[in-house]
Design a protein around this motif. Structure first.
Motif, PDB file in Angstrom:
ATOM      1  N   LYS A   1      59.940-137.592 -25.468  1.00 11.75           N
ATOM      2  CA  LYS A   1      60.596-136.344 -25.079  1.00 11.75           C
ATOM      3  C   LYS A   1      62.110-136.528 -24.966  1.00 11.75           C
ATOM      4  O   LYS A   1      62.874-135.597 -25.216  1.00 11.75           O
ATOM      5  N   LEU A   2      62.546-137.742 -24.610  1.00 13.00           N
ATOM      6  CA  LEU A   2      63.979-138.022 -24.494  1.00 13.00           C
ATOM      7  C   LEU A   2      64.628-138.286 -25.846  1.00 13.00           C
ATOM      8  O   LEU A   2      65.805-138.003 -26.044  1.00 13.00           O
ATOM      9  N   LYS A   3      63.860-138.878 -26.774  1.00 15.40           N
ATOM     10  CA  LYS A   3      64.387-139.245 -28.095  1.00 15.40           C
ATOM     11  C   LYS A   3      63.461-138.731 -29.191  1.00 15.40           C
ATOM     12  O   LYS A   3      62.910-139.510 -29.972  1.00 15.40           O
ATOM     13  N   PRO A   4      63.273-137.421 -29.294  1.00 16.27           N
ATOM     14  CA  PRO A   4      62.308-136.903 -30.275  1.00 16.27           C
ATOM     15  C   PRO A   4      62.664-137.262 -31.716  1.00 16.27           C
ATOM     16  O   PRO A   4      61.772-137.514 -32.523  1.00 16.27           O
ATOM     17  N   ASP A   5      63.947-137.299 -32.057  1.00 12.08           N
ATOM     18  CA  ASP A   5      64.331-137.632 -33.431  1.00 12.08           C
ATOM     19  C   ASP A   5      63.884-139.034 -33.823  1.00 12.08           C
ATOM     20  O   ASP A   5      63.477-139.262 -34.967  1.00 12.08           O
ATOM     21  N   ASP A   6      63.968-139.985 -32.892  1.00 15.12           N
ATOM     22  CA  ASP A   6      63.505-141.350 -33.163  1.00 15.12           C
ATOM     23  C   ASP A   6      62.005-141.377 -33.434  1.00 15.12           C
ATOM     24  O   ASP A   6      61.536-142.052 -34.351  1.00 15.12           O
ATOM     25  N   PHE A   7      61.253-140.640 -32.652  1.00 14.66           N
ATOM     26  CA  PHE A   7      59.800-140.621 -32.814  1.00 14.66           C
ATOM     27  C   PHE A   7      59.389-139.875 -34.081  1.00 14.66           C
ATOM     28  O   PHE A   7      58.447-140.270 -34.759  1.00 14.66           O
ATOM     29  N   ILE A   8      60.099-138.822 -34.425  1.00 12.16           N
ATOM     30  CA  ILE A   8      59.835-138.105 -35.669  1.00 12.16           C
ATOM     31  C   ILE A   8      60.082-139.033 -36.854  1.00 12.16           C
ATOM     32  O   ILE A   8      59.250-139.138 -37.757  1.00 12.16           O
ATOM     33  N   ALA A   9      61.220-139.733 -36.850  1.00 13.73           N
ATOM     34  CA  ALA A   9      61.535-140.652 -37.947  1.00 13.73           C
ATOM     35  C   ALA A   9      60.469-141.739 -38.076  1.00 13.73           C
ATOM     36  O   ALA A   9      60.033-142.069 -39.185  1.00 13.73           O
ATOM     37  N   ARG A  10      60.036-142.289 -36.957  1.00 12.81           N
ATOM     38  CA  ARG A  10      59.015-143.340 -36.979  1.00 12.81           C
ATOM     39  C   ARG A  10      57.706-142.816 -37.563  1.00 12.81           C
ATOM     40  O   ARG A  10      57.074-143.470 -38.390  1.00 12.81           O
ATOM     41  N   GLU A  11      57.292-141.633 -37.136  1.00 12.98           N
ATOM     42  CA  GLU A  11      56.040-141.052 -37.641  1.00 12.98           C
ATOM     43  C   GLU A  11      56.139-140.721 -39.130  1.00 12.98           C
ATOM     44  O   GLU A  11      55.173-140.881 -39.872  1.00 12.98           O
ATOM     45  N   GLU A  12      57.299-140.274 -39.580  1.00 16.60           N
ATOM     46  CA  GLU A  12      57.481-140.000 -41.004  1.00 16.60           C
ATOM     47  C   GLU A  12      57.383-141.281 -41.826  1.00 16.60           C
ATOM     48  O   GLU A  12      56.764-141.289 -42.901  1.00 16.60           O
ATOM     49  N   ILE A  13      57.957-142.356 -41.317  1.00 14.14           N
ATOM     50  CA  ILE A  13      57.864-143.653 -42.002  1.00 14.14           C
ATOM     51  C   ILE A  13      56.422-144.129 -42.049  1.00 14.14           C
ATOM     52  O   ILE A  13      55.934-144.571 -43.095  1.00 14.14           O
ATOM     53  N   GLU A  14      55.718-144.029 -40.931  1.00  5.25           N
ATOM     54  CA  GLU A  14      54.322-144.473 -40.896  1.00  5.25           C
ATOM     55  C   GLU A  14      53.464-143.664 -41.856  1.00  5.25           C
ATOM     56  O   GLU A  14      52.614-144.220 -42.556  1.00  5.25           O
ATOM     57  N   MET A  15      53.666-142.344 -41.921  1.00  5.22           N
ATOM     58  CA  MET A  15      52.894-141.538 -42.864  1.00  5.22           C
ATOM     59  C   MET A  15      53.280-141.898 -44.301  1.00  5.22           C
ATOM     60  O   MET A  15      52.426-141.920 -45.189  1.00  5.22           O
ATOM     61  N   GLY A  16      54.530-142.199 -44.521  1.00  2.22           N
ATOM     62  CA  GLY A  16      54.959-142.633 -45.855  1.00  2.22           C
ATOM     63  C   GLY A  16      54.227-143.886 -46.301  1.00  2.22           C
ATOM     64  O   GLY A  16      53.772-143.986 -47.452  1.00  2.22           O
ATOM     65  N   PHE A  17      54.087-144.861 -45.407  1.00  6.20           N
ATOM     66  CA  PHE A  17      53.331-146.076 -45.723  1.00  6.20           C
ATOM     67  C   PHE A  17      51.864-145.754 -45.976  1.00  6.20           C
ATOM     68  O   PHE A  17      51.242-146.301 -46.893  1.00  6.20           O
ATOM     69  N   PHE A  18      51.295-144.864 -45.178  1.00  5.48           N
ATOM     70  CA  PHE A  18      49.895-144.464 -45.361  1.00  5.48           C
ATOM     71  C   PHE A  18      49.692-143.833 -46.740  1.00  5.48           C
ATOM     72  O   PHE A  18      48.763-144.197 -47.468  1.00  5.48           O
ATOM     73  N   ILE A  19      50.568-142.899 -47.117  1.00  5.54           N
ATOM     74  CA  ILE A  19      50.461-142.231 -48.417  1.00  5.54           C
ATOM     75  C   ILE A  19      50.665-143.237 -49.547  1.00  5.54           C
ATOM     76  O   ILE A  19      49.945-143.209 -50.552  1.00  5.54           O
ATOM     77  N   THR A  20      51.609-144.146 -49.387  1.00  2.58           N
ATOM     78  CA  THR A  20      51.830-145.180 -50.405  1.00  2.58           C
ATOM     79  C   THR A  20      50.561-145.988 -50.621  1.00  2.58           C
ATOM     80  O   THR A  20      50.181-146.276 -51.762  1.00  2.58           O
ATOM     81  N   GLY A  21      49.894-146.351 -49.542  1.00  5.58           N
ATOM     82  CA  GLY A  21      48.641-147.094 -49.656  1.00  5.58           C
ATOM     83  C   GLY A  21      47.580-146.305 -50.404  1.00  5.58           C
ATOM     84  O   GLY A  21      46.866-146.859 -51.249  1.00  5.58           O
ATOM     85  N   LEU A  22      47.478-145.017 -50.110  1.00  6.00           N
ATOM     86  CA  LEU A  22      46.504-144.184 -50.832  1.00  6.00           C
ATOM     87  C   LEU A  22      46.840-144.110 -52.322  1.00  6.00           C
ATOM     88  O   LEU A  22      45.952-144.185 -53.172  1.00  6.00           O
ATOM     89  N   LEU A  23      48.115-143.977 -52.611  1.00  5.59           N
ATOM     90  CA  LEU A  23      48.520-143.814 -54.008  1.00  5.59           C
ATOM     91  C   LEU A  23      48.374-145.111 -54.815  1.00  5.59           C
ATOM     92  O   LEU A  23      48.258-145.056 -56.036  1.00  5.59           O
ATOM     93  N   GLU A  24      48.361-146.252 -54.134  1.00 10.16           N
ATOM     94  CA  GLU A  24      48.128-147.506 -54.850  1.00 10.16           C
ATOM     95  C   GLU A  24      46.722-147.535 -55.447  1.00 10.16           C
ATOM     96  O   GLU A  24      46.494-148.197 -56.456  1.00 10.16           O
ATOM     97  N   ASP A  25      45.788-146.793 -54.832  1.00  6.55           N
ATOM     98  CA  ASP A  25      44.417-146.731 -55.334  1.00  6.55           C
ATOM     99  C   ASP A  25      44.279-145.733 -56.494  1.00  6.55           C
ATOM    100  O   ASP A  25      43.242-145.689 -57.144  1.00  6.55           O
ATOM    101  N   MET A  26      45.308-144.935 -56.723  1.00  3.42           N
ATOM    102  CA  MET A  26      45.258-143.938 -57.786  1.00  3.42           C
ATOM    103  C   MET A  26      45.598-144.600 -59.118  1.00  3.42           C
ATOM    104  O   MET A  26      46.726-145.004 -59.343  1.00  3.42           O
ATOM    105  N   LYS A  27      44.658-144.723 -59.952  1.00  2.00           N
ATOM    106  CA  LYS A  27      44.892-145.334 -61.283  1.00  2.00           C
ATOM    107  C   LYS A  27      44.129-144.571 -62.314  1.00  2.00           C
ATOM    108  O   LYS A  27      43.093-144.091 -62.152  1.00  2.00           O
TER     109      LYS A  27
END
Length: 94
Positions: free
Chosen positions: A68-94
């Motif tokens: 609640k004090l640093k929402p931008d930091d937490f938003i950025a972290r969650e966006e990065i984590e979802m980016g890694f998750f999507i990257t992992g899914l896309l590695e299986d796409m062949k």
């Protein structure tokens, strides 16, 4: 190259904690793959996917006082984590 951002988060009408991610700048093949692979509420808008993730209250990333004090930091972290998750899914796409 696709990107991820958080466009909404909070408590929904069903009193579930959620985060809505926008995955955008997708080509058609990648978009179709993600729509068929991701689980949960998905909305397709042109070259974007809106993807809702529901969290148990204990692990909801925006519930803590620090978030609640640093929402931008937490938003950025969650966006990065979802980016890694999507990257992992896309590695299986062949």
């Amino acid at each position: 190259m696709w990107n991820v951002n958080i466009c909404d988060y909070g408590l929904n009408d069903e009193e579930e904690y959620y985060v809505t991610y926008r995955i955008y700048d997708l080509d058609d093949k990648t978009k179709d793959y993600l729509v068929n692979t991701l689980e949960g509420k998905i909305t397709v808008e042109d070259n974007s996917i809106l993807f809702d993730v529901v969290f148990p209250e204990k692990i909801f990333p925006f519930k803590t006082e620090e978030a609640k004090l640093k929402p931008d930091d937490f938003i950025a972290r969650e966006e990065i984590e979802m980016g890694f998750f999507i990257t992992g899914l896309l590695e299986d796409m062949k």
